[in-house]
Design a protein around this motif. Structure first.
Motif, PDB file in Angstrom:
ATOM      1  N   HIS A   4     -11.690  -0.101 -50.845  1.00 20.08           N
ATOM      2  CA  HIS A   4     -12.779  -1.045 -51.101  1.00 20.08           C
ATOM      3  C   HIS A   4     -11.951  -2.179 -52.142  1.00 20.08           C
ATOM      4  O   HIS A   4     -11.138  -1.488 -53.087  1.00 20.08           O
ATOM      5  CB  HIS A   4     -13.976  -0.503 -51.805  1.00 20.08           C
ATOM      6  N   PRO A   5     -12.214  -3.277 -52.023  1.00 20.66           N
ATOM      7  CA  PRO A   5     -11.417  -4.194 -52.950  1.00 20.66           C
ATOM      8  C   PRO A   5     -11.712  -3.741 -54.434  1.00 20.66           C
ATOM      9  O   PRO A   5     -10.680  -3.925 -55.110  1.00 20.66           O
ATOM     10  CB  PRO A   5     -12.089  -5.516 -52.663  1.00 20.66           C
ATOM     11  N   ALA A   6     -12.697  -3.138 -54.762  1.00 22.66           N
ATOM     12  CA  ALA A   6     -12.954  -2.787 -56.247  1.00 22.66           C
ATOM     13  C   ALA A   6     -12.197  -1.696 -56.487  1.00 22.66           C
ATOM     14  O   ALA A   6     -12.082  -1.253 -57.531  1.00 22.66           O
ATOM     15  CB  ALA A   6     -14.379  -2.506 -56.594  1.00 22.66           C
ATOM     16  N   ASP A   7     -11.411  -0.893 -55.659  1.00 20.58           N
ATOM     17  CA  ASP A   7     -10.812   0.421 -55.685  1.00 20.58           C
ATOM     18  C   ASP A   7      -9.484   0.201 -55.562  1.00 20.58           C
ATOM     19  O   ASP A   7      -8.559   1.119 -56.010  1.00 20.58           O
ATOM     20  CB  ASP A   7     -11.344   1.397 -54.733  1.00 20.58           C
ATOM     21  N   PRO A  47      -1.845  -2.787 -51.225  1.00 22.21           N
ATOM     22  CA  PRO A  47      -1.543  -2.973 -49.642  1.00 22.21           C
ATOM     23  C   PRO A  47      -2.929  -3.764 -49.373  1.00 22.21           C
ATOM     24  O   PRO A  47      -4.041  -3.464 -50.000  1.00 22.21           O
ATOM     25  CB  PRO A  47      -1.613  -1.806 -49.214  1.00 22.21           C
ATOM     26  N   VAL A  48      -2.815  -4.450 -48.556  1.00 21.35           N
ATOM     27  CA  VAL A  48      -4.088  -5.287 -47.930  1.00 21.35           C
ATOM     28  C   VAL A  48      -4.643  -4.362 -47.138  1.00 21.35           C
ATOM     29  O   VAL A  48      -5.848  -4.257 -46.960  1.00 21.35           O
ATOM     30  CB  VAL A  48      -3.646  -6.589 -47.191  1.00 21.35           C
ATOM     31  N   GLY A  49      -3.864  -3.598 -46.283  1.00 22.72           N
ATOM     32  CA  GLY A  49      -4.834  -2.650 -45.453  1.00 22.72           C
ATOM     33  C   GLY A  49      -4.687  -1.276 -46.102  1.00 22.72           C
ATOM     34  O   GLY A  49      -5.156  -1.161 -47.256  1.00 22.72           O
ATOM     35  N   SER A  50      -4.650  -0.065 -45.420  1.00 25.85           N
ATOM     36  CA  SER A  50      -4.705   1.228 -45.992  1.00 25.85           C
ATOM     37  C   SER A  50      -3.181   1.350 -46.484  1.00 25.85           C
ATOM     38  O   SER A  50      -2.390   1.289 -45.936  1.00 25.85           O
ATOM     39  CB  SER A  50      -5.177   2.024 -44.807  1.00 25.85           C
ATOM     40  N   PRO A  51      -3.270   1.896 -47.785  1.00 21.76           N
ATOM     41  CA  PRO A  51      -2.073   2.098 -48.291  1.00 21.76           C
ATOM     42  C   PRO A  51      -1.651   3.571 -47.914  1.00 21.76           C
ATOM     43  O   PRO A  51      -2.273   4.197 -47.412  1.00 21.76           O
ATOM     44  CB  PRO A  51      -2.442   2.322 -49.927  1.00 21.76           C
ATOM     45  N   VAL A  80      -6.952 -11.702 -42.734  1.00 21.21           N
ATOM     46  CA  VAL A  80      -5.344 -11.375 -43.404  1.00 21.21           C
ATOM     47  C   VAL A  80      -5.228 -12.022 -44.800  1.00 21.21           C
ATOM     48  O   VAL A  80      -4.742 -11.693 -45.627  1.00 21.21           O
ATOM     49  CB  VAL A  80      -4.440 -11.488 -42.420  1.00 21.21           C
ATOM     50  N   ARG A  81      -5.321 -13.467 -44.625  1.00 18.52           N
ATOM     51  CA  ARG A  81      -4.816 -14.169 -45.658  1.00 18.52           C
ATOM     52  C   ARG A  81      -6.004 -14.127 -46.967  1.00 18.52           C
ATOM     53  O   ARG A  81      -5.561 -14.148 -47.939  1.00 18.52           O
ATOM     54  CB  ARG A  81      -4.898 -15.679 -45.225  1.00 18.52           C
ATOM     55  N   GLY A  82      -7.090 -13.801 -46.492  1.00 22.45           N
ATOM     56  CA  GLY A  82      -8.185 -13.262 -47.481  1.00 22.45           C
ATOM     57  C   GLY A  82      -7.873 -12.080 -48.363  1.00 22.45           C
ATOM     58  O   GLY A  82      -8.110 -11.867 -49.632  1.00 22.45           O
ATOM     59  N   VAL A  99      -5.653  -9.280 -53.051  1.00 25.23           N
ATOM     60  CA  VAL A  99      -4.527  -8.333 -53.854  1.00 25.23           C
ATOM     61  C   VAL A  99      -3.904  -9.168 -54.907  1.00 25.23           C
ATOM     62  O   VAL A  99      -3.744  -8.611 -56.113  1.00 25.23           O
ATOM     63  CB  VAL A  99      -3.452  -8.275 -52.814  1.00 25.23           C
ATOM     64  N   ARG A 100      -3.497 -10.558 -54.849  1.00 22.90           N
ATOM     65  CA  ARG A 100      -3.077 -11.261 -55.855  1.00 22.90           C
ATOM     66  C   ARG A 100      -4.218 -11.500 -56.990  1.00 22.90           C
ATOM     67  O   ARG A 100      -3.705 -11.453 -58.091  1.00 22.90           O
ATOM     68  CB  ARG A 100      -2.859 -12.909 -55.243  1.00 22.90           C
TER      69      ARG A 100
END
Length: 925
Positions: free
Chosen positions: A326-329, A337-341, A452-454, A459-460
């Motif tokens: 989740h973005p908060a995590d 990572p954007v996907g799964s780390p 993907v861009r979102g 991440v940034r």
């Protein structure tokens, strides 16, 4: 698996599956109690899902059956297979199928066949079932448990498959074997023990994967090697991986398979098979004991952060480490990572030797895709499904064996393109690329989908929120929310919440409002929080209070730490510090239970602030110290700055000036360059309180004045009113009464809103400090009365100290001793030594005793003559009377009395009665 009840044959032997078998045992217990239940088992191909289902069916005490995915995926084919397996006679199965496809639904059909008896139904490979059957199963699983009687469901699916949202379901994820587990499995697979060298090669190359290990052993048995040397060829090659992963690769759409092959081919230079260690030897070729049987697997209890399951599986163990987080995590302060780390796995067989990451630059993949006319549209789905990961501008396979399998199945005619032109190219050095830069983003960026861009922007933004300028984080997170939008509503909602937190930390009300957009998909807690906070920031407090109160009241049914953070923040906005501390403590427990290590520092930040607002300073200090350690471990420097500020405020209560300076300085070192207005305000407030506690009222007033004024150099908008009572007290002492009066009038308007429980009492104290003549006596009494009903003993003690000081200066020492004594006791209990010393000096000035800080045992360390003198003086005798009584000179009595004062730590004879009285009251022995 075939659909039949289990036989009496022994169940398959499993290794390292303690956690999974415990979950199965809990599921079986639900059948005995009649509550039903659903357990999902996910994993990569060959990790042992089928074997776990077979073992569960064997161990179940009642009726158990296993149903495999039907070979043909026509509509209702899965339900048809299930009803046929459940029904002993075909007519009963057909009747059940009609029930399942009709209005009664699958729950009624299964209930008619099991007749309420305990039953375990194992469904294998749910991702291969037809859509109609999956929908019917999901609807049935969502039925209340009472509808099922004693029926429980054990369901397996591939790790990349999105599990249905089933309330109260549990999920476990299978993982790789430890080296000891792999060695034990190898012993089961081989009738003839292989040589030590071959064993080590197998363990190294299979990297703890049970299916790959079994396939490699079967290949060795079908094509035996000769001689005593270990074969030089790889034991895990394309044929072995095709046997294990062929089903997964073939089940993907053609575009996805082609894109996986492009990623594998582009990164093939980084993903070659490692040479085996020289000098290996083998004695015998392993022979499988049973060609048609594969024993699997697995790791024993897995370490925290590895065993987990998807969000949507109900009551699960979850970590940010193994699936799309989740973005908060997401870990903050790093290029998350954007996907799964990459998962944090236990020590695996061969870890680090044969498990190549296949990491390759995204630009190179896009260039290869263009050159081979391969669509990149499936990239989002491959990342979301966990087959690929993205870290910054690089892609890699989540499972390295899948990368090698995709490489082995790559279609002909696909070849990697040359790498991009390096930055040292002469055309770039001459600046000839500037015209293209002005035309827009490069093709590689334009080719990416909005999701993907979102996620890249997300991440940034998280990296900036963790350790950079928070307003930069706010902008990046807002852009991420816009790009994700309706495509990924949950991630977009979290991106907006994080953007609001960034703006809040930066003290920008307008930016907070810009981030508070509920969106079309927001429901329940998330929508109420956004609506309520917008109303609060717009000073529509009546509307905000009712909506935010619903958010706080809903915390009892929320288990997601993200939603609990919203509820705790709502409680703080409402001034309900007790609820805020309780809710954030619950969020902390949930975050730790789910191993969400990146979320824990933020939860501790909120909890420390809630404890500080509630006046529980020792708890706030403990929480802040813990949060500081967690923030430093995860690289969240902005969170660490906030915790330093909290620790500085706690130290200002204790009167420890050196500690205040140290923590406030460290907070400001980060807060100023990163725009952390909230942390900077707390740090400046702490410095001012320490200065005022040391008698530097003018310096404290000058430091606090910018914090209570509006303007570009002002403090944080949410802390401004909280600072005013401290400013009024310092300004009155330093003679700046006009500015103090102006601030107090504004504070009066805010205090009646009910946002801060201590505000009415502190407002009465401000009015007492500013009132003329005898009027302060009324306001001090009113302040003490209001303090008694709102808590925060420290602020009550400060009011009593101010009241006692005013009484003493009005030449009423007898009246002043009571408030000053009460203030002294409270400060001592709070370990606020600086404030306690202030109260002690005021109490001495009234002639009262401050013996509360003197150890009564010190009287026993006096000489017998000194004890006699102390008792006589405590009884009211003068020096002359003591001299006559003990046949001493008055000068000798005076000398002994000074020694008594020094040893007891008191300054005058008026304090002696209290010390002697406590000495006499001590129990004997």
């Amino acid at each position: 698996m075939s659909g039949a009840t289990h036989a009496a044959a022994p169940g398959p032997r499993l290794y390292d599956r303690t956690t999974e078998l415990a979950a199965v045992a809990r599921l079986s217990a639900g059948a005995g109690t009649g509550t039903g239940g659903v357990l999902f088992v996910t994993g990569d191909p060959g990790e042992g899902r089928t074997a776990l289902l077979a073992r569960a069916a064997h161990d179940f005490p009642g009726t158990a059956l296993c149903v495999a995915a039907p070979p043909h995926r026509g509509p209702w084919s899965g339900v048809r297979s299930l009803c046929a397996a459940l029904a002993p006679h075909p007519p009963a199965g057909r009747r059940a199928l009609r029930l399942a496809r009709g209005e009664a639904g699958l729950a009624a059909a299964v209930g008619s066949l099991t007749a309420g008896r305990p039953a375990l139904i194992c469904l294998d490979d749910l991702h291969l079932w037809d859509a109609h059957s999956r929908a019917a199963l999901t609807t049935a699983w969502r039925e209340p448990g009472s509808r099922w009687g004693g029926t429980v469901w054990l369901v397996s699916a591939a790790r990349h498959h999105r599990l249905p949202d089933v309330p109260d379901a549990e999920a476990v994820r299978l993982g790789r074997l430890t080296r000891d587990g792999a060695r034990a499995l190898l012993g089961d697979l081989c009738a003839v023990p292989p040589s030590a060298g071959l064993v080590e090669r197998l363990l190294d190359e299979t990297a703890g994967h049970p299916g790959v290990l079994a396939a490699a052993v079967r290949r060795l048995a079908s094509a035996p090697v000769t001689g005593t040397a270990v074969p030089s060829r790889p034991l895990v090659d394309g044929a072995v991986l095709a046997e294990v992963y062929g089903g997964l690769v073939d089940s993907l759409p053609a575009d996805s398979r082609r894109l996986l092959a492009v990623v594998a081919l582009t990164g093939r230079t980084e993903a070659t098979d490692p040479p085996h260690p020289p000098g290996r030897s083998e004695a015998d070729t392993p022979v499988p004991k049973s060609p048609g049987r594969t024993h699997v697997d697995t790791p024993a209890p897995e370490p925290p952060g590895y065993s987990e399951a998807p969000d949507h599986a109900g009551s699960l163990n979850r970590s940010e480490a193994a699936e799309p987080p989740h973005p908060a995590d997401l870990p903050q302060g790093t290029a998350a990572p954007v996907g799964s780390p990459r998962p944090r796995e236990p020590e695996r067989a061969g870890a680090g030797r044969s498990s190549q990451a296949y990491e390759v630059g995204l630009g190179a993949v896009l260039a290869t895709a263009r050159a081979t006319r391969t669509s990149v549209e499936p990239l989002d789905g491959l990342i979301a499904g966990g087959l690929l990961c993205r870290t910054g501008d690089a892609l890699r396979f989540e499972d390295p064996f899948l990368g090698r399998a995709a490489l082995a199945s790559a279609p002909s005619g696909i070849a990697p393109v040359p790498p991009p032109v390096p930055a040292s190219d002469p055309t770039l050095v001459r600046g000839e690329g500037h015209r293209a830069d002005r035309l827009g983003p490069p093709p590689a960026v334009r080719a990416l989908t909005p999701v993907v861009r979102g996620r890249a922007q997300l991440v940034r933004g998280l990296a900036a929120l963790a350790g950079g300028p928070v307003m930069d984080a706010h902008e990046a997170l807002l852009q991420a929310a816009e790009l994700l939008g309706d495509r990924e509503p949950a991630e977009a909602s979290d991106a907006r919440f994080l953007a609001m937190e960034a703006a809040w930390a930066g003290g920008d009300v307008a930016a907070c409002l810009a981030a508070l957009d509920p969106g079309k998909a927001a429901r329940g807690t998330e929508r109420d929080f956004v609506v309520g906070l917008r109303a609060a920031l717009d000073i529509r407090l009546d509307q905000a209070r009712s909506v935010l109160a619903r958010v706080v009241a809903r915390d009892g049914v929320e288990d997601d730490p993200r939603l609990l953070l919203r509820a705790g923040s709502a409680a703080l906005v409402l001034g309900d510090t007790a609820s805020a501390a309780r809710i954030h403590a619950r969020a902390l427990v949930r975050a730790r239970a789910e191993h969400r290590s990146a979320l824990v520092p933020r939860v501790l930040e909120h909890l420390a602030y809630a404890e500080l607002r509630a006046g529980r300073y020792s708890r706030a200090a403990r929480t802040a110290h813990e949060g500081l350690r967690a923030a430093e471990q995860t690289g969240q420097h902005n969170v660490a700055a906030h915790q330093h500020a909290v620790l500085a405020l706690v130290a200002s209560v204790a009167g420890d000036g050196r500690t205040v300076t140290e923590h406030a300085g460290r907070a400001l070192d980060t807060a100023r360059p990163h725009g952390l207005v909230q942390a900077a305000t707390l740090a400046e407030w702490a410095l001012a309180r320490a200065e005022f506690g040391h008698g530097l009222a003018a310096q404290a007033t000058a430091r606090l004045l910018p914090l209570v004024r509006q303007g570009p150099r002002s403090g944080h908008f949410a802390l401004r009113m909280l600072v005013i009572p401290c400013f009024v007290e310092a300004a009155v002492v330093s003679g700046r009464r006009a500015e103090a009066r102006e601030a107090a009038e504004e504070y009066a308007i805010w205090a009646v809103q009910g946002i801060d429980g201590t505000a009415p009492a502190q407002l009465a104290r401000c009015r007492a400090l500013l009132a003329p003549g005898e009027e302060p006596a009324y306001w001090f009494g009113e302040a003490v009365r209001r303090h008694d009903s709102c808590g925060n003993d420290f602020e009550r003690a400060r009011t009593l100290l101010a009241y006692g000081t005013w009484l003493r200066r009005r030449r009423r020492p007898g009246d002043a001793r009571g408030p000053l004594s009460d203030a002294l006791v409270t400060f001592e209990r709070a370990a606020a030594e600086g404030w306690a010393e202030h109260a002690r000096s005021e109490l001495r000035a009234t002639g009262g005793t401050t013996g509360g800080v003197t150890d009564p045992a010190a009287l026993g360390r006096l000489t017998p003559q000194q004890q006699r003198i102390a008792r006589l003086v405590a009884g009211g005798a003068t020096n002359r009377e003591v001299a006559d009584r003990l046949t001493l000179s008055p000068r000798t009595v005076d000398h002994h009395l000074r020694s008594v004062f020094a040893r007891l730590g008191i300054r005058s004879r008026v304090e002696l009665p209290g010390v002697v009285g406590r000495w006499d009251a001590r129990p004997s022995g």
